[in-house]
Design an enzyme around this catalytic site. Sequence first.
Site, PDB file in Angstrom:
ATOM      1  N   ASN A   1      48.099  38.038  50.018  1.00 57.06           N
ATOM      2  CA  ASN A   1      47.446  38.104  48.706  1.00 57.06           C
ATOM      3  C   ASN A   1      47.857  36.839  47.964  1.00 57.06           C
ATOM      4  OD1 ASN A   1      46.491  38.663  46.142  1.00 57.06           O
ATOM      5  ND2 ASN A   1      47.238  40.766  46.120  1.00 57.06           N
TER       6      ASN A   1
ATOM      7  N   ARG B   1      43.210  38.972  50.854  1.00 57.20           N
ATOM      8  CA  ARG B   1      42.483  39.390  49.663  1.00 57.20           C
ATOM      9  C   ARG B   1      41.624  38.216  49.218  1.00 57.20           C
ATOM     10  NH1 ARG B   1      44.446  39.248  43.610  1.00 57.20           N
ATOM     11  NH2 ARG B   1      42.814  40.465  42.578  1.00 57.20           N
TER      12      ARG B   1
ATOM     13  N   HIS C   1      39.377  43.992  41.190  1.00 58.19           N
ATOM     14  CA  HIS C   1      40.460  44.940  41.496  1.00 58.19           C
ATOM     15  C   HIS C   1      39.986  46.047  42.440  1.00 58.19           C
ATOM     16  CE1 HIS C   1      42.617  43.674  37.536  1.00 58.19           C
ATOM     17  NE2 HIS C   1      43.147  43.047  38.566  1.00 58.19           N
TER      18      HIS C   1
ATOM     19  N   ARG D   1      44.744  36.241  29.667  1.00 54.39           N
ATOM     20  CA  ARG D   1      43.277  36.174  29.592  1.00 54.39           C
ATOM     21  C   ARG D   1      42.773  36.966  28.387  1.00 54.39           C
ATOM     22  NH1 ARG D   1      41.957  37.910  35.693  1.00 54.39           N
ATOM     23  NH2 ARG D   1      44.206  37.876  36.022  1.00 54.39           N
TER      24      ARG D   1
ATOM     25  N   GLU E   1      47.581  47.211  47.311  1.00 56.44           N
ATOM     26  CA  GLU E   1      46.473  46.392  47.796  1.00 56.44           C
ATOM     27  C   GLU E   1      46.760  45.835  49.182  1.00 56.44           C
ATOM     28  OE1 GLU E   1      44.767  44.287  43.818  1.00 56.44           O
ATOM     29  OE2 GLU E   1      46.948  44.271  44.084  1.00 56.44           O
TER      30      GLU E   1
END
Length: 397
Positions: free
Chosen positions: A8, A94, A182, A242, A380
């Site tokens: 990732n 990913r 996500h 962000r 993940e």
Amino acid sequence: MKAVVSLNSGSSSIKFSLFAMEPGGSLQLAAGGKIEKIGIVPALKARRTDGTILLDRTWPDGAGLTHADLLADLFSWAMQHPLEGYEIAAIGHRIVHGGTEFSVPRRIDSELVDKLEALCPLAPLHQPHNLAAVRAITKLDPDLPQVACFDTAFHHDKPALASRFAIPRALHDQGIRRYGFHGLSYEYIARRLAAIDPALASGKVIAAHLGNGASLCAMAAGQSVDTTMGFTALDGLMMGSRSGSLDPGVVLHLMTQMGMGAKTIEDMLYRQSGLLGVSGISSDMRTLAASDAPEAKEAIDLFAWRVARDTGALAASLEGVDGIIFTAGIGENDAGMRSLIGRRLQWLGLEIDDRANAAGETLISAPESRIKALVIPTDEERMIAIHTLSLLQETAQ
């Protein structure tokens, strides 16, 4: 024993996990680690699941080292120090953006890399680093199978209306639409929830992936119905650095009235806004929680307000809600934030059990709550490994 590695690769870190391929097709986590502070003072730590440290290294003068440089060092070490005889069968990556074309994991080849490169403008903070890892591994071992697992894929089949912006149709047809991100996290949460509470999993659930990057996903029977992130991973909730959703008129004002260029605005919205921008202190919720500054409190309160507000919007998309799942760094570990959000959602019938919440239990809603609230750690990397193994098995048949 053969193993699958999940990579990732983010803007400032690379997470990796090694999963042993057990007899019967199951995956057992054997080791993992992270390269962090890339671009500053890179540091690498890898350890077995029993806590034994396999590698602990820093590069004090390594600010100029790229993802490819650091992966080359890691890969070289792995080849010289095999983990208890594990042979790497494949590496799963990913990949943040799959666009309109890629909705299932794909074996990586040069043609796929070129197509994914074209999507970099849609995920400038993530996609280039995802592909840098792919290229680095290809250069080190061209014959090692690599698999792309797309963060947008889970949302690919959400209702058409949830994918549209109210812009000219021709622009939508060119790919300017709401994608959602996500997805690997939400797919894992949907699987885990089905194992933990099958009845709730078959109902209407809002999952809150709250970390440095943050979003919500409305799921009906484990399928994505709506989500807060849109065309890019900048949309939706406020995040660590962000801005989240923003009146587009603000961007026009910054350009036309304040003379700011596109790159400057991009840097501000991606790297200088969110918790960092509001507080002026930090993008890390833990740092803000430890601060007495009123600006820190305002950033925390704004984050909770935005999560609660957008949860209400997704409840409307679902036409009701049976449960809320908290996950990712803040969602899993910050009981105070869960409590703040829970208070703002009492109108939905949510009652948080303060004791269970403080203890970090799985079920944190009170017995009298009309909807359930659970804390489920995401994984993940395991989801990537599952997809990678599945594709390996398919191609072997």
